[in-house]
Design an enzyme around this catalytic site. Structure first.
Site: not given
Ligand code: DGL
Length: 288
Positions: A12-13, A75-76, A154, A186, A188
């Site tokens: 993931d990011s 990660c979406n 976060e 997403c 989060h």
């Molecule tokens: N993990 C990202 C997502 O699911 C969200 C955080 C980001 O913008 O990197 O889209």
């Protein structure tokens, strides 16, 4: 060569993908996991497709170097804009989180009106809408980017008046459309599920793609003959080997890597994954 006993790579990011890891741990408790969170370069959700793809390719190379048997793009944003490219360049079976989430939403809706909330990149890619309308021709998909949700999560403001107020502003647009299903598009957002649920009301079903992703991962592993079962392996081992093997397995079952801020990651991870020992190592991902 990766085999059944090799780990599953999840990335993931940043920290959000841990909601997917948690679900994989629940549904596939025998599997080993290597997680990479790109905490130095988060967020991906407001970057170009080229940048998100380049970052994701580096992470896939890191996971390949760690001999993973399958990869979950948890990660979406990366699933929305980079997955196709990643699949072209790797032989490792891969899944993202968008398709599984779209499938549940298409099956869940009764009035055909589905909302999707996510990052700017995910929403503007229109990918959920494309998948959903393929499965359910009559469905209408309404997207809404909620960029402030990621920093709020976060910062740990999961149950806070500020988060409530921002959620009300973002979601008011969706409420008036009469959607009966809302995808938390997403990583989060499952962490503020109760806030979103409270604002949307009981009649709207919230879809968390993490759950369905873990189920699809299991199917993928079965199809690829890569599903690991401890019992199956143990029964082939003599008893003394079994013990040593089991001990080693417990120690490295879950490994976490980040590109920055290992301590902050550890703290956050401990609040999501209630599993004894958790440590995170820093990786210079630009080297991959
Ligand atoms: N993990 C990202 C997502 O699911 C969200 C955080 C980001 O913008 O990197 O889209």
């Amino acid at each position: 060569m990766a085999d059944k006993g090799s780990p599953i790579g999840v990335f993931d990011s940043g920290i959000g993908g841990l909601t997917v890891v948690r679900e994989i741990m629940r549904q596939l408790p025998d599997e080993k996991i290597i997680y990479f969170g790109d905490t130095a370069r988060v967020p991906y959700g407001n970057k170009s497709q080229e940048t998100v793809t380049r970052y994701s390719e580096q992470i896939v190379r890191f996971l390949e170097a760690n001999q993973v048997k399958a990869i979950v793009v948890a990660c979406n944003t990366a699933s929305a804009v980079a997955l196709d490219e990643l699949e072209k360049k790797s032989d490792i079976p891969m899944i993202g989180v968008v398709k599984p989430g779209a499938k549940v939403a298409a099956d869940t809706t009764r009035n055909g009106k589905i909302g999707i909330i996510g990052t700017e990149v995910t929403v503007s890619s229109g990918i959920y809408s494309r998948y959903i309308t393929k499965l359910n021709h009559k469905a209408t998909v309404i997207g809404k980017a909620c960029p402030l949700f990621v920093p709020l999560v976060e910062e740990g403001l999961l149950h806070d008046a500020v988060t409530d107020e921002i959620a009300r502003r973002y979601l008011s647009e969706l409420i008036v459309t009469g959607i009966d299903t809302l995808i938390l598009g997403c990583t989060h957002y499952p962490l503020i599920r109760s806030t979103v649920g409270k604002i949307m009301g009981e009649k709207v079903t919230l879809v968390n793609p993490a759950y369905e992703t873990a189920m699809e991962l299991k199917e993928l592993l079965v199809r690829s003959r890569l599903l690991y079962s401890r019992n199956e392996t143990e029964s082939k081992l003599p008893n003394e080997t079994l013990h040593a093997n089991e001990m080693a397995l417990e120690e490295d079952r879950y490994r976490f890597y980040v590109s920055d801020g290992a301590e902050k990651f550890k703290k956050f991870a401990a609040s999501i994954i209630k599993y004894g020992f958790l440590s995170a190592k820093i990786v210079n991902i630009e080297e991959y």
